[in-house]
Write a protein that holds these residues in place. Structure first.
Motif, PDB file in Angstrom:
ATOM      1  N   ASP A 176       6.782   6.166 -14.805  1.00 59.10           N
ATOM      2  CA  ASP A 176       7.017   7.433 -14.227  1.00 59.10           C
ATOM      3  C   ASP A 176       8.159   7.539 -13.745  1.00 59.10           C
ATOM      4  N   PRO A 177       8.554   9.227 -14.062  1.00 52.74           N
ATOM      5  CA  PRO A 177       9.561   9.504 -13.831  1.00 52.74           C
ATOM      6  C   PRO A 177      10.238   9.814 -12.139  1.00 52.74           C
ATOM      7  N   ARG A 178       8.856   9.986 -11.753  1.00 48.38           N
ATOM      8  CA  ARG A 178       8.736  10.703  -9.782  1.00 48.38           C
ATOM      9  C   ARG A 178       8.675   9.575  -9.520  1.00 48.38           C
ATOM     10  N   VAL A 179       7.715   8.403 -10.014  1.00 46.50           N
ATOM     11  CA  VAL A 179       8.308   7.240  -8.619  1.00 46.50           C
ATOM     12  C   VAL A 179       9.475   6.111  -9.427  1.00 46.50           C
ATOM     13  N   ARG A 180      10.029   6.355 -10.189  1.00 45.31           N
ATOM     14  CA  ARG A 180      11.400   5.341 -10.179  1.00 45.31           C
ATOM     15  C   ARG A 180      11.756   6.435  -9.535  1.00 45.31           C
ATOM     16  N   THR A 181      12.090   7.712  -9.761  1.00 46.27           N
ATOM     17  CA  THR A 181      13.926   8.474  -8.768  1.00 46.27           C
ATOM     18  C   THR A 181      12.825   8.118  -7.228  1.00 46.27           C
ATOM     19  N   HIS A 182      11.615   8.435  -6.760  1.00 46.62           N
ATOM     20  CA  HIS A 182      11.291   8.497  -5.674  1.00 46.62           C
ATOM     21  C   HIS A 182      11.895   6.108  -4.501  1.00 46.62           C
ATOM     22  N   ALA A 183      11.737   5.775  -5.733  1.00 45.75           N
ATOM     23  CA  ALA A 183      11.516   4.406  -5.098  1.00 45.75           C
ATOM     24  C   ALA A 183      13.465   4.013  -5.865  1.00 45.75           C
ATOM     25  N   VAL A 185      10.157  -4.103   2.277  1.00 42.82           N
ATOM     26  CA  VAL A 185       9.820  -3.364   0.802  1.00 42.82           C
ATOM     27  C   VAL A 185      10.902  -3.167  -0.463  1.00 42.82           C
ATOM     28  N   GLU A 186      11.981  -4.387  -0.401  1.00 45.08           N
ATOM     29  CA  GLU A 186      12.347  -5.050  -1.419  1.00 45.08           C
ATOM     30  C   GLU A 186      12.238  -5.168  -3.015  1.00 45.08           C
ATOM     31  N   PRO A 187      12.136  -6.721  -3.132  1.00 47.94           N
ATOM     32  CA  PRO A 187      10.593  -6.365  -4.434  1.00 47.94           C
ATOM     33  C   PRO A 187      10.065  -5.291  -4.800  1.00 47.94           C
ATOM     34  N   LEU A 188       9.472  -4.226  -3.777  1.00 43.01           N
ATOM     35  CA  LEU A 188       8.190  -3.817  -4.295  1.00 43.01           C
ATOM     36  C   LEU A 188       8.988  -2.570  -4.777  1.00 43.01           C
ATOM     37  N   LEU A 189      10.395  -2.541  -3.781  1.00 43.09           N
ATOM     38  CA  LEU A 189      10.730  -0.517  -4.353  1.00 43.09           C
ATOM     39  C   LEU A 189      11.781  -1.334  -6.178  1.00 43.09           C
ATOM     40  N   ARG A 190      12.348  -2.491  -5.907  1.00 40.70           N
ATOM     41  CA  ARG A 190      12.641  -3.285  -7.470  1.00 40.70           C
ATOM     42  C   ARG A 190      11.649  -2.728  -8.965  1.00 40.70           C
ATOM     43  N   GLU A 191      10.633  -2.987  -8.253  1.00 38.62           N
ATOM     44  CA  GLU A 191       9.363  -3.258  -9.392  1.00 38.62           C
ATOM     45  C   GLU A 191       9.152  -1.848  -9.701  1.00 38.62           C
ATOM     46  N   ALA A 192       9.282  -1.001  -8.590  1.00 37.77           N
ATOM     47  CA  ALA A 192       8.837   0.637  -8.944  1.00 37.77           C
ATOM     48  C   ALA A 192       9.972   1.735  -9.143  1.00 37.77           C
ATOM     49  N   ALA A 193      11.026   0.997  -9.197  1.00 32.54           N
ATOM     50  CA  ALA A 193      11.738   1.533  -9.623  1.00 32.54           C
ATOM     51  C   ALA A 193      11.975   1.275 -11.308  1.00 32.54           C
ATOM     52  N   MET A 196       0.390  -1.392   0.098  1.00 33.86           N
ATOM     53  CA  MET A 196       0.251   0.149  -0.043  1.00 33.86           C
ATOM     54  C   MET A 196       0.751   0.990   0.170  1.00 33.86           C
ATOM     55  N   LEU A 197       1.747   1.679   0.863  1.00 32.42           N
ATOM     56  CA  LEU A 197       3.136   2.339   0.927  1.00 32.42           C
ATOM     57  C   LEU A 197       3.321   2.860  -0.978  1.00 32.42           C
ATOM     58  N   VAL A 198       3.982   1.337  -1.064  1.00 33.09           N
ATOM     59  CA  VAL A 198       4.547   1.547  -2.558  1.00 33.09           C
ATOM     60  C   VAL A 198       4.064   2.599  -3.281  1.00 33.09           C
ATOM     61  N   GLY A 199       2.779   2.221  -3.019  1.00 35.80           N
ATOM     62  CA  GLY A 199       1.408   2.506  -4.298  1.00 35.80           C
ATOM     63  C   GLY A 199       1.272   4.491  -4.238  1.00 35.80           C
ATOM     64  N   GLN A 200       2.112   4.973  -3.210  1.00 39.79           N
ATOM     65  CA  GLN A 200       1.930   6.383  -2.945  1.00 39.79           C
ATOM     66  C   GLN A 200       3.588   6.809  -3.533  1.00 39.79           C
ATOM     67  N   LEU A 201       4.721   5.709  -3.609  1.00 40.50           N
ATOM     68  CA  LEU A 201       5.612   6.676  -4.563  1.00 40.50           C
ATOM     69  C   LEU A 201       5.461   8.008  -5.534  1.00 40.50           C
ATOM     70  N   GLY A 202       6.398   8.791  -5.369  1.00 38.41           N
ATOM     71  CA  GLY A 202       6.746  10.156  -6.538  1.00 38.41           C
ATOM     72  C   GLY A 202       5.626  11.119  -5.863  1.00 38.41           C
ATOM     73  N   ARG A 203       4.894  10.463  -5.107  1.00 36.38           N
ATOM     74  CA  ARG A 203       3.185  12.141  -4.198  1.00 36.38           C
ATOM     75  C   ARG A 203       3.776  13.502  -3.685  1.00 36.38           C
ATOM     76  N   GLY A 204       3.644  14.004  -4.040  1.00 36.83           N
ATOM     77  CA  GLY A 204       4.108  15.036  -2.989  1.00 36.83           C
ATOM     78  C   GLY A 204       5.888  15.769  -3.457  1.00 36.83           C
ATOM     79  N   GLU A 205       6.233  16.431  -2.657  1.00 31.39           N
ATOM     80  CA  GLU A 205       6.831  17.182  -2.295  1.00 31.39           C
ATOM     81  C   GLU A 205       8.242  17.232  -1.438  1.00 31.39           C
ATOM     82  N   ARG A 206       8.914  17.180  -1.176  1.00 26.00           N
ATOM     83  CA  ARG A 206      10.217  16.797  -0.459  1.00 26.00           C
ATOM     84  C   ARG A 206       9.991  16.117   1.260  1.00 26.00           C
ATOM     85  N   GLU A 207       9.166  16.891   1.380  1.00 26.83           N
ATOM     86  CA  GLU A 207       8.336  16.493   3.266  1.00 26.83           C
ATOM     87  C   GLU A 207       8.212  15.372   2.809  1.00 26.83           C
ATOM     88  N   THR A 208       6.834  15.481   2.379  1.00 24.25           N
ATOM     89  CA  THR A 208       5.961  14.320   2.183  1.00 24.25           C
ATOM     90  C   THR A 208       6.851  13.074   1.412  1.00 24.25           C
TER      91      THR A 208
END
Length: 223
Positions: free
Chosen positions: A181-188, A169-177, A142-154
């Motif tokens: 979406d470049p914001r999601v990739r960057t945050h992941a 979270v490791e396999p989920l982050l690899r998938e999100a990377a 559920m949390l990985v689904g929020q990657l890329g959201r908001g500004e720095r603090e968020t």
């Protein structure tokens, strides 16, 4: 019926929590926390929802943690369903400080994806504290689904929450990377870096991830 000295003191403390001066409200919250009394609980919860000053809100939360969970939990669970964003956020924050896992049922997908960033951040922090053993992977998804959201603090709050879940979270982050979406990739990628090296600063991790994404890389191979 004659009011006792204790009743009079309680009445003054309750009134002081509504004083127009932040310094008076702060002292009142400290006094209430120093001498816990069941009669204060409802007022403390009520003030958390509307108190405009950060330090006073933090002291209200501290005062609530000084009272028995059996008294504070019902009101806080009601507040996380409030229409007022501050009520939801501060109740979640207080639940994370209390740390009683009976509150886990209140951490709904709707709160984890709340449109208000303050509420979502509080929900993420509370979730990683309250998640039952064995449920970490579901929460991580559920949390990985929020990657890329908001500004720095968020983004920093979300990365910290994900890192706190560890291996789940490791396999989920690899998938999100590999997200389109470049914001999601960057945050992941930044979160992966923080997970592998907790001493890395968030800003450095984000800047490094941005360079990897700009060069067309993803995941560990892009570094």
């Amino acid at each position: 019926m004659t009011m006792t000295t204790q009743d009079a003191d309680t009445a003054r403390a309750l009134q002081a929590l509504e004083d127009g001066r932040p310094s008076v409200r702060l002292r009142a919250a400290m006094a209430v926390g120093s001498t816990p009394d069941p009669r204060f609980v409802d007022k403390l919860v009520e003030r958390c929802a509307i108190e405009p000053e950060f330090f006073v809100r933090e002291t209200l939360t501290w005062a609530l943690t000084r009272h028995p969970v059996s008294l504070t939990l019902p009101g806080l669970l009601r507040e996380v369903r409030s229409e007022r964003a501050q009520a939801r956020s501060q109740a979640l924050h207080t639940l994370s400080k209390i740390g009683d896992r009976r509150a886990w049922r209140a951490i709904t997908p709707a709160l984890l994806s709340d449109a208000d960033d303050d509420v979502a951040r509080s929900a993420w922090r509370a979730a990683v504290v309250l998640v039952p053993d064995g449920d970490e992977s579901g929460l991580a998804a559920m949390l990985v689904g929020q990657l890329g959201r908001g500004e720095r603090e968020t983004q920093l709050s979300l990365s910290r929450a994900l890192v706190a879940l560890g291996e789940a979270v490791e396999p989920l982050l690899r998938e999100a990377a590999a997200s389109p979406d470049p914001r999601v990739r960057t945050h992941a990628l930044a979160t992966e870096r923080l997970l592998s090296d907790p001493e890395t600063g968030f800003d450095f991790a984000i800047d490094e991830a941005k360079r990897v994404v700009a060069l067309g890389g993803a995941g560990q191979e892009g570094r």
